[in-house]
Scaffold this motif. Structure first.
Motif, PDB file in Angstrom:
ATOM      1  N   SER A 142      37.648  47.186  34.825  1.00  0.00           N
ATOM      2  CA  SER A 142      36.773  48.456  35.203  1.00  0.00           C
ATOM      3  C   SER A 142      35.261  48.240  34.284  1.00  0.00           C
ATOM      4  N   ASP A 143      35.040  47.177  34.214  1.00  0.00           N
ATOM      5  CA  ASP A 143      33.874  46.516  33.644  1.00  0.00           C
ATOM      6  C   ASP A 143      32.958  45.970  34.662  1.00  0.00           C
ATOM      7  N   VAL A 180      36.848  40.643  29.874  1.00  0.00           N
ATOM      8  CA  VAL A 180      36.302  41.532  30.862  1.00  0.00           C
ATOM      9  C   VAL A 180      37.492  41.990  31.685  1.00  0.00           C
ATOM     10  N   THR A 181      37.506  43.436  31.838  1.00  0.00           N
ATOM     11  CA  THR A 181      38.594  44.245  32.547  1.00  0.00           C
ATOM     12  C   THR A 181      37.856  44.653  33.876  1.00  0.00           C
ATOM     13  N   LEU A 218      28.166  37.799  27.388  1.00  0.00           N
ATOM     14  CA  LEU A 218      28.833  38.993  26.679  1.00  0.00           C
ATOM     15  C   LEU A 218      29.253  38.784  25.330  1.00  0.00           C
ATOM     16  N   ASP A 224      23.820  49.572  30.425  1.00  0.00           N
ATOM     17  CA  ASP A 224      24.726  48.777  29.600  1.00  0.00           C
ATOM     18  C   ASP A 224      25.157  47.464  30.478  1.00  0.00           C
ATOM     19  N   THR A 225      24.350  47.123  31.484  1.00  0.00           N
ATOM     20  CA  THR A 225      24.739  45.898  32.374  1.00  0.00           C
ATOM     21  C   THR A 225      24.208  44.773  31.498  1.00  0.00           C
TER      22      THR A 225
END
Length: 281
Positions: free
Chosen positions: A35-36, A32-33, A280, A156-157
């Protein structure tokens, strides 16, 4: 609760590094980044209009702890603190019901001397009591808070991580979003298991048809729900939520030390990182 002088960006700046560390502990570094990650924030809804106090709280006193819900929740916190901290005098030694201003004062004094509530001002504790009551018993507050969180859950969550009172909000928000695409709900430091005060007030209401009341599952069959509770976390005083929500709920207990209820203490643990990574995968 108690985040009324914070904001989306400020909390996200605190949560993100801890969440990233938890993923690293779980062997999922880089999955995960920043921005995610988005922060569902509603603390400002509990901030009194026009107040410019240094701590963002009303100048509450012992007299402001109302009979009924607030005193019952205070008593529950007191009992839980006494169970995990030998330095806290149990309520039975004073007044179990916390039914008078004098016993309310005793409860607040006992909690302020506990490891869990160390350095928490009296007015902040009273403010937290009122925020929980406000969400669970004021329909207007509940609608605004839940709407704020639901608005952040998009198509998209995939993972929702929710802490403390936020776990109640997130649970109800997901229940009210049929067909959502969330794969993992991770609740940390959650009060969802407190029967009379929280669980029985959930919306949708728990199913009372069987011998054991059962809360609605907050998603489809593909949703994995992981609940993590700190051993000394007074707010998450019911550690195992499976009897109330079903055996498919994954339940874990963590040792968060002196920071039993702190969100970042949960987020940095490998169990939390793995629960997020699984959603994820």
């Amino acid at each position: 609760m108690g985040q009324q002088v914070q904001g989306e960006d400020r909390l996200r700046a605190v949560w993100w590094p801890a969440l990233s560390d938890g993923l690293r502990r779980a062997g999922a570094a880089g999955l995960v980044t920043a921005s995610d990650v988005a922060m569902g924030f509603y603390g400002d809804l509990f901030r009194p209009a026009g107040q410019m106090l240094s701590a963002g709280d009303m100048p509450y006193t012992v007299q402001d702890v109302e009979e009924g819900f607030e005193r019952e929740l205070l008593a529950a916190w007191w009992r839980a603190a006494a169970e995990v901290d030998a330095g806290v005098v149990p309520p039975e030694a004073v007044d179990t019901l916390v039914s008078t201003p004098r016993s309310v004062q005793a409860a607040l004094r006992a909690l302020s001397g506990s490891r869990f509530f160390a350095n928490v001002a009296l007015r902040a504790m009273v403010s937290d009591l009122k925020q929980v009551r406000g969400y669970l018993m004021d329909d207007r507050v509940r609608e605004r808070v839940r709407g704020r969180v639901a608005a952040g859950i998009g198509a998209d969550t995939r993972v929702v991580v929710a802490h403390s009172l936020g776990s109640v909000v997130a649970y109800e928000a997901l229940c009210a979003l049929p067909g959502h695409g969330v794969r993992a709900l991770v609740t940390i430091g959650s009060p969802l298991g407190i029967r009379h005060l929280v669980f029985d007030r959930l919306r949708p209401a728990p199913d009372e048809a069987g011998r054991q009341a059962r809360g609605q599952w907050p998603g489809g069959d593909g949703l994995v729900w992981t609940n993590l509770a700190g051993t000394g976390d007074v707010v998450a005083l019911v550690k195992d939520l499976r009897p109330l929500f079903g055996e498919r709920l994954r339940s874990g207990v963590l040792e968060n030390g002196m920071h039993a209820h702190d969100a970042t203490a949960y987020l940095t643990d490998a169990l939390c990182g793995r629960a997020i990574a699984d959603g994820l995968a």
